[in-house]
Design a protein around this motif. Structure first.
Motif, PDB file in Angstrom:
ATOM      1  N   ARG A  45       0.850  -1.184   0.000  1.00 29.74           N
ATOM      2  CA  ARG A  45       0.000   0.000   0.000  1.00 29.74           C
ATOM      3  C   ARG A  45       0.889   1.239   0.000  1.00 29.74           C
ATOM      4  NH1 ARG A  45      -4.822  -0.650   4.122  1.00 29.74           N
ATOM      5  NH2 ARG A  45      -3.039  -1.007   5.515  1.00 29.74           N
ATOM      6  N   ASP A  46       0.721   2.084  -1.011  1.00 34.21           N
ATOM      7  CA  ASP A  46       1.563   3.273  -1.165  1.00 34.21           C
ATOM      8  C   ASP A  46       0.725   4.543  -1.092  1.00 34.21           C
ATOM      9  OD1 ASP A  46       3.438   1.519  -3.674  1.00 34.21           O
ATOM     10  OD2 ASP A  46       3.994   1.874  -1.586  1.00 34.21           O
ATOM     11  N   LEU A  47       1.340   5.585  -0.574  1.00 37.09           N
ATOM     12  CA  LEU A  47       0.676   6.876  -0.475  1.00 37.09           C
ATOM     13  C   LEU A  47       0.409   7.447  -1.863  1.00 37.09           C
ATOM     14  CD1 LEU A  47      -0.278   9.288   1.321  1.00 37.09           C
ATOM     15  CD2 LEU A  47       2.027  10.214   1.015  1.00 37.09           C
ATOM     16  N   VAL A  48      -0.789   7.941  -2.064  1.00 30.98           N
ATOM     17  CA  VAL A  48      -1.140   8.640  -3.289  1.00 30.98           C
ATOM     18  C   VAL A  48      -1.176  10.148  -3.032  1.00 30.98           C
ATOM     19  CG1 VAL A  48      -2.921   8.987  -5.039  1.00 30.98           C
ATOM     20  CG2 VAL A  48      -2.478   6.686  -4.141  1.00 30.98           C
ATOM     21  N   ALA A  49      -1.878  10.545  -1.981  1.00 24.87           N
ATOM     22  CA  ALA A  49      -2.004  11.968  -1.650  1.00 24.87           C
ATOM     23  C   ALA A  49      -2.392  12.102  -0.191  1.00 24.87           C
ATOM     24  CB  ALA A  49      -3.056  12.641  -2.524  1.00 24.87           C
ATOM     25  N   SER A  50      -1.977  13.199   0.414  1.00 26.56           N
ATOM     26  CA  SER A  50      -2.359  13.477   1.794  1.00 26.56           C
ATOM     27  C   SER A  50      -2.609  14.963   1.963  1.00 26.56           C
ATOM     28  CB  SER A  50      -1.286  13.000   2.774  1.00 26.56           C
ATOM     29  OG  SER A  50      -0.106  13.768   2.623  1.00 26.56           O
ATOM     30  N   ILE A  51      -3.366  15.271   3.020  1.00 29.28           N
ATOM     31  CA  ILE A  51      -3.626  16.660   3.367  1.00 29.28           C
ATOM     32  C   ILE A  51      -3.458  16.797   4.874  1.00 29.28           C
ATOM     33  CG2 ILE A  51      -6.138  16.270   3.487  1.00 29.28           C
ATOM     34  CD1 ILE A  51      -6.432  19.181   2.423  1.00 29.28           C
ATOM     35  N   ALA A  52      -2.667  17.764   5.268  1.00 30.98           N
ATOM     36  CA  ALA A  52      -2.401  17.978   6.688  1.00 30.98           C
ATOM     37  C   ALA A  52      -3.493  18.852   7.302  1.00 30.98           C
ATOM     38  CB  ALA A  52      -1.042  18.644   6.863  1.00 30.98           C
ATOM     39  N   GLY A  55      -3.766  22.160   5.976  1.00 31.62           N
ATOM     40  CA  GLY A  55      -4.146  22.267   4.574  1.00 31.62           C
ATOM     41  C   GLY A  55      -3.038  21.973   3.581  1.00 31.62           C
ATOM     42  N   VAL A  56      -1.844  21.747   4.063  1.00 32.53           N
ATOM     43  CA  VAL A  56      -0.738  21.440   3.156  1.00 32.53           C
ATOM     44  C   VAL A  56      -0.966  20.059   2.544  1.00 32.53           C
ATOM     45  CG1 VAL A  56       1.739  21.034   2.977  1.00 32.53           C
ATOM     46  CG2 VAL A  56       0.874  22.890   4.413  1.00 32.53           C
ATOM     47  N   THR A  57      -0.807  19.993   1.241  1.00 32.07           N
ATOM     48  CA  THR A  57      -1.032  18.734   0.529  1.00 32.07           C
ATOM     49  C   THR A  57       0.291  18.135   0.051  1.00 32.07           C
ATOM     50  OG1 THR A  57      -1.386  19.923  -1.544  1.00 32.07           O
ATOM     51  CG2 THR A  57      -3.334  19.406  -0.229  1.00 32.07           C
ATOM     52  N   ASN A  58       0.250  16.846  -0.155  1.00 33.95           N
ATOM     53  CA  ASN A  58       1.419  16.108  -0.621  1.00 33.95           C
ATOM     54  C   ASN A  58       0.939  15.040  -1.589  1.00 33.95           C
ATOM     55  OD1 ASN A  58       4.187  15.218  -0.622  1.00 33.95           O
ATOM     56  ND2 ASN A  58       3.525  13.496   0.631  1.00 33.95           N
ATOM     57  N   SER A  62       3.487  10.083  -9.183  1.00 34.53           N
ATOM     58  CA  SER A  62       2.570   9.558 -10.205  1.00 34.53           C
ATOM     59  C   SER A  62       1.226  10.280 -10.196  1.00 34.53           C
ATOM     60  CB  SER A  62       2.354   8.066  -9.990  1.00 34.53           C
ATOM     61  OG  SER A  62       1.762   7.832  -8.723  1.00 34.53           O
ATOM     62  N   ALA A  63       0.911  10.948  -9.092  1.00 36.55           N
ATOM     63  CA  ALA A  63      -0.378  11.620  -8.954  1.00 36.55           C
ATOM     64  C   ALA A  63      -0.313  13.117  -9.255  1.00 36.55           C
ATOM     65  CB  ALA A  63      -0.925  11.419  -7.544  1.00 36.55           C
ATOM     66  N   LYS A  64       0.856  13.670  -9.228  1.00 40.23           N
ATOM     67  CA  LYS A  64       1.003  15.113  -9.411  1.00 40.23           C
ATOM     68  C   LYS A  64       0.473  15.557 -10.770  1.00 40.23           C
ATOM     69  CE  LYS A  64       4.974  15.634  -6.338  1.00 40.23           C
ATOM     70  NZ  LYS A  64       6.434  15.867  -6.229  1.00 40.23           N
ATOM     71  N   GLY A  65      -0.326  16.609 -10.741  1.00 41.82           N
ATOM     72  CA  GLY A  65      -0.875  17.147 -11.975  1.00 41.82           C
ATOM     73  C   GLY A  65      -2.146  16.475 -12.451  1.00 41.82           C
ATOM     74  N   ARG A  66      -2.469  15.315 -11.859  1.00 35.14           N
ATOM     75  CA  ARG A  66      -3.679  14.587 -12.291  1.00 35.14           C
ATOM     76  C   ARG A  66      -4.685  14.427 -11.154  1.00 35.14           C
ATOM     77  NH1 ARG A  66      -3.296   9.340 -13.806  1.00 35.14           N
ATOM     78  NH2 ARG A  66      -1.543   8.950 -12.400  1.00 35.14           N
ATOM     79  N   TYR A  79     -11.782  14.145  -0.101  1.00 32.57           N
ATOM     80  CA  TYR A  79     -12.004  13.701  -1.469  1.00 32.57           C
ATOM     81  C   TYR A  79     -10.675  13.484  -2.195  1.00 32.57           C
ATOM     82  CZ  TYR A  79     -16.596  15.693  -0.479  1.00 32.57           C
ATOM     83  OH  TYR A  79     -17.814  16.000   0.091  1.00 32.57           O
ATOM     84  N   LEU A  80     -10.728  12.648  -3.203  1.00 28.62           N
ATOM     85  CA  LEU A  80      -9.614  12.501  -4.127  1.00 28.62           C
ATOM     86  C   LEU A  80     -10.193  12.559  -5.536  1.00 28.62           C
ATOM     87  CD1 LEU A  80      -6.541  12.058  -4.388  1.00 28.62           C
ATOM     88  CD2 LEU A  80      -7.050   9.622  -4.713  1.00 28.62           C
ATOM     89  N   GLN A  81      -9.962  13.677  -6.191  1.00 27.69           N
ATOM     90  CA  GLN A  81     -10.381  13.820  -7.582  1.00 27.69           C
ATOM     91  C   GLN A  81      -9.277  13.280  -8.470  1.00 27.69           C
ATOM     92  OE1 GLN A  81     -13.343  15.069  -8.962  1.00 27.69           O
ATOM     93  NE2 GLN A  81     -12.463  14.335 -10.886  1.00 27.69           N
ATOM     94  N   MET A  82      -9.617  12.310  -9.284  1.00 28.08           N
ATOM     95  CA  MET A  82      -8.622  11.657 -10.129  1.00 28.08           C
ATOM     96  C   MET A  82      -9.004  11.893 -11.586  1.00 28.08           C
ATOM     97  SD  MET A  82      -7.993   8.101  -8.047  1.00 28.08           S
ATOM     98  CE  MET A  82      -9.621   7.444  -8.395  1.00 28.08           C
ATOM     99  N   ASN A  83      -8.137  12.583 -12.298  1.00 28.88           N
ATOM    100  CA  ASN A  83      -8.349  12.862 -13.720  1.00 28.88           C
ATOM    101  C   ASN A  83      -7.275  12.189 -14.553  1.00 28.88           C
ATOM    102  OD1 ASN A  83     -10.497  14.598 -12.995  1.00 28.88           O
ATOM    103  ND2 ASN A  83      -9.103  16.335 -12.785  1.00 28.88           N
ATOM    104  N   SER A  84      -7.543  12.099 -15.847  1.00 31.61           N
ATOM    105  CA  SER A  84      -6.579  11.499 -16.782  1.00 31.61           C
ATOM    106  C   SER A  84      -6.090  10.159 -16.268  1.00 31.61           C
ATOM    107  CB  SER A  84      -5.399  12.453 -17.001  1.00 31.61           C
ATOM    108  OG  SER A  84      -5.843  13.698 -17.496  1.00 31.61           O
ATOM    109  N   LEU A  85      -7.015   9.327 -15.866  1.00 33.70           N
ATOM    110  CA  LEU A  85      -6.650   8.044 -15.262  1.00 33.70           C
ATOM    111  C   LEU A  85      -5.940   7.141 -16.245  1.00 33.70           C
ATOM    112  CD1 LEU A  85      -9.814   7.582 -13.092  1.00 33.70           C
ATOM    113  CD2 LEU A  85      -7.478   7.471 -12.231  1.00 33.70           C
ATOM    114  N   LYS A  86      -5.013   6.355 -15.697  1.00 34.80           N
ATOM    115  CA  LYS A  86      -4.205   5.427 -16.475  1.00 34.80           C
ATOM    116  C   LYS A  86      -4.420   4.009 -15.933  1.00 34.80           C
ATOM    117  CE  LYS A  86      -0.575   8.937 -16.843  1.00 34.80           C
ATOM    118  NZ  LYS A  86       0.866   9.247 -16.578  1.00 34.80           N
ATOM    119  N   PRO A  87      -4.188   3.004 -16.756  1.00 33.41           N
ATOM    120  CA  PRO A  87      -4.327   1.632 -16.252  1.00 33.41           C
ATOM    121  C   PRO A  87      -3.479   1.362 -15.002  1.00 33.41           C
ATOM    122  CG  PRO A  87      -4.211   1.611 -18.631  1.00 33.41           C
ATOM    123  CD  PRO A  87      -3.946   3.028 -18.213  1.00 33.41           C
ATOM    124  N   GLU A  88      -2.338   1.999 -14.909  1.00 33.51           N
ATOM    125  CA  GLU A  88      -1.484   1.785 -13.731  1.00 33.51           C
ATOM    126  C   GLU A  88      -2.033   2.423 -12.461  1.00 33.51           C
ATOM    127  OE1 GLU A  88      -0.568   2.990 -16.703  1.00 33.51           O
ATOM    128  OE2 GLU A  88       0.972   4.547 -16.515  1.00 33.51           O
TER     129      GLU A  88
END
Length: 120
Positions: A45-52, A55-58, A62-66, A79-88
């Motif tokens: 299990r790997d981190l995709v995104a976090s919010i402190a 309000g600081v986000t990380n 692979s998730a940056k920009g999408r 919430y996690l808004q995911m755009n331009s999704l890829k098979p990976e």
């Protein structure tokens, strides 16, 4: 009893979008961090995104920009808004909440996970 309930997963074609929601049983400002993790088949299990709390986000590279993590304090939801999704991006997405006591002890809580499948 901390409860994190995820929703919003599903099957989407590459290039599509999904929005994941994580509803917490109490105030999300109880936690120092809230985030989303992904476990792809056969991996950890790997981190995709976090919010402190401040309000600081990380984001994972692979998730940056999408992907965008956000929160609604009135709904105690992250919430996690995911755009331009890829098979990976395929995997089980878990909501995480982390509470750090002043003595350094860390408590981590997990939701049950929601499946995201991106077809090529």
């Amino acid at each position: 009893q901390v409860q994190l309930v995820e929703s919003g997963g599903g099957l989407v074609q590459a290039g599509g979008s999904l929005r994941l929601s994580c509803a917490a049983s109490g105030s999300i400002f109880t936690y120092n961090f809230m985030g989303w993790y992904r476990r792809a088949p056969g991996t950890q299990r790997d981190l995709v995104a976090s919010i402190a709390k401040d309000g600081v986000t990380n984001y994972a590279d692979s998730a940056k920009g999408r992907f965008t993590i956000s929160r609604d304090s009135a709904k105690n939801t992250v919430y996690l808004q995911m755009n331009s999704l890829k098979p990976e991006d395929t995997g089980v997405y878990y909501c995480n909440a982390e509470y750090r006591r002043v003595d350094g002890r860390v408590y981590r809580y997990w939701g049950q996970g929601t499946q995201v499948t991106v077809s090529s």
